[in-house]
Design an enzyme around this catalytic site. Structure first.
Site, mmCIF file in Angstrom:
data_model
loop_
_atom_site.group_PDB
_atom_site.id
_atom_site.type_symbol
_atom_site.label_atom_id
_atom_site.label_comp_id
_atom_site.label_asym_id
_atom_site.label_seq_id
_atom_site.Cartn_x
_atom_site.Cartn_y
_atom_site.Cartn_z
ATOM 1 N N HIS A 157 57.822 120.215 4.698
ATOM 2 C CA HIS A 157 58.746 120.301 3.562
ATOM 3 C C HIS A 157 59.690 121.488 3.714
ATOM 4 O O HIS A 157 59.490 122.361 4.577
ATOM 5 C CB HIS A 157 57.971 120.450 2.252
ATOM 6 C CG HIS A 157 57.245 121.760 2.142
ATOM 7 N ND1 HIS A 157 56.132 122.066 2.891
ATOM 8 C CD2 HIS A 157 57.498 122.868 1.399
ATOM 9 C CE1 HIS A 157 55.729 123.281 2.608
ATOM 10 N NE2 HIS A 157 56.543 123.805 1.709
ATOM 11 N N ARG A 206 53.855 134.897 -1.587
ATOM 12 C CA ARG A 206 55.164 134.294 -1.260
ATOM 13 C C ARG A 206 56.195 134.562 -2.345
ATOM 14 O O ARG A 206 55.916 134.385 -3.529
ATOM 15 C CB ARG A 206 55.016 132.769 -1.097
ATOM 16 C CG ARG A 206 56.250 132.126 -0.473
ATOM 17 C CD ARG A 206 56.130 130.613 -0.413
ATOM 18 N NE ARG A 206 56.738 130.001 -1.577
ATOM 19 C CZ ARG A 206 56.708 128.696 -1.844
ATOM 20 N NH1 ARG A 206 56.075 127.862 -1.047
ATOM 21 N NH2 ARG A 206 57.314 128.216 -2.916
ATOM 22 N N ASP A 250 61.057 124.408 0.983
ATOM 23 C CA ASP A 250 60.644 124.840 -0.359
ATOM 24 C C ASP A 250 61.708 124.519 -1.412
ATOM 25 O O ASP A 250 62.900 124.798 -1.224
ATOM 26 C CB ASP A 250 60.368 126.354 -0.377
ATOM 27 C CG ASP A 250 59.100 126.689 0.393
ATOM 28 O OD1 ASP A 250 58.182 125.848 0.427
ATOM 29 O OD2 ASP A 250 59.036 127.795 0.969
ATOM 30 N N HIS A 265 58.776 123.315 7.150
ATOM 31 C CA HIS A 265 57.577 124.035 7.585
ATOM 32 C C HIS A 265 56.316 123.327 7.110
ATOM 33 O O HIS A 265 56.359 122.467 6.220
ATOM 34 C CB HIS A 265 57.610 125.503 7.135
ATOM 35 C CG HIS A 265 57.630 125.693 5.650
ATOM 36 N ND1 HIS A 265 58.758 125.556 4.883
ATOM 37 C CD2 HIS A 265 56.639 126.027 4.788
ATOM 38 C CE1 HIS A 265 58.486 125.801 3.627
ATOM 39 N NE2 HIS A 265 57.186 126.083 3.528
#
Ligand code: SIN
Length: 309
Positions: free
Chosen positions: A129, A299, A131, A284
């Site tokens: 995907h 994150r 983000d 990723h």
């Protein structure tokens, strides 16, 4: 964000040994022998970052799409403050996985607190995907900081979507010309929740926050002008205007093509790595680790622009 088109000669300057002396030589940017990525050595993000050093990192990020900042012993405050240099930060819809006191930090973690509650999103990234591609303005990039790493597994894979587009067979390029696709946060949410019941049921307010968005299948990077494939097996639900079976078939071919091994860099985490990737250029995937081993990362996610196609 303003477009900055640099001449090809400027592309080499981020890692050229012949770069002029000055503050920008205080750290090294070493490209990986891979389809993308570079590591940044000798930079301490606890220290203020001079504007010309930031400009050098910016150029390198556009050139290499992933920067791995080694050995960053930084606090959540410093992580947030460095992330903000790149733009405003998103707050993830799963509020329960925020780092307490730091709403901009999503905990990517398989750990539990004393009460047995999961601390973070333990299955983040199990499908390829980009983000927040399900937002009207998908993310510019994400910064993932290692807190605790497993002795085995836990790698993150990145696939270069500029090369994916450039290497697409001509027939597929024609099939997607001018097409748009829908992206939805809910696309695989229930599937994941059935596998991992600790994922919360989403409230009506959360569902309203993640309405599907439509983006060009081939997006133009707002800063470099390069084309990139912009579909993923996690969030892309359909190609607008095609019958369901054709849309499914075309997406399956694109998913397969976009993550071929020659497009991929596999990041094997080292203690205190801070990895900053460009969601406009890459997909990723988290490769996973044995469930008995502890893995805990922080994150932040930088807001991006409306997509261009
Ligand atoms: C993510 O998709 O943001 C998480 C990646 C990882 O945990 O390796």
């Amino acid at each position: 964000m303003t477009a900055i088109a640099l001449p090809p000669s400027a592309r080499a300057s981020s890692h050229s040994p012949a770069a002029p002396a000055g503050p920008s030589d205080a750290f090294e940017i070493r490209p990986f022998d891979a389809a993308l990525g570079a590591e940044v050595l000798g930079l301490d993000l606890n220290q203020p970052l001079a504007d010309d050093d930031f400009a050098r990192l910016h150029r390198a990020h556009l050139d290499h799409h992933v920067l791995v900042f080694r050995d960053q012993r930084i606090s959540p405050v410093a992580h947030v403050s460095f992330s903000r240099r790149w733009g405003p930060l998103e707050v993830h819809v799963l509020r329960n996985f925020q780092l307490p006191g730091h709403p901009e930090i999503l905990q990517v973690s398989n750990l539990r607190d004393e009460a047995g509650q999961p601390l973070g999103l333990g299955d983040a990234g199990v499908f390829w995907h980009s983000d927040l591609s399900y937002k009207e303005k998908p993310s510019l990039g994400s910064l993932l900081h290692a807190q605790e790493l497993p002795a085995e597994g836990g790698d993150t894979l990145f696939a270069n979507q500029h090369l994916a587009y450039e290497q697409l067979p001509q027939a597929l390029k024609i099939a997607i010309e001018g097409r748009k696709a829908e992206h939805s946060y809910l696309a695989r949410y229930e599937e994941l929740r059935l596998r991992n019941p600790w994922r919360p049921r989403l409230s009506d307010a959360q569902i309203a926050e993640v309405k599907p968005a439509v983006h060009p299948v081939v997006r133009i990077h707002p800063e470099t002008g390069r084309r990139a494939l912009f579909v993923s097996e996690h969030f892309t639900t359909r190609i607008v205007g095609l019958p369901d079976d054709e849309s499914r078939d075309l997406l399956a071919q694109l998913f397969d093509h976009s993550t071929r091994p020659r497009l991929v860099y596999r990041h094997r985490w080292q203690p205190h790595d801070l990895v900053f990737w460009d969601n406009r250029s890459l997909l990723h995937l988290a490769s996973g680790c044995p469930p008995t081993l502890r893995r805990h990362l922080h994150r932040t996610t930088v807001e991006g622009d409306a997509t261009l196609g």
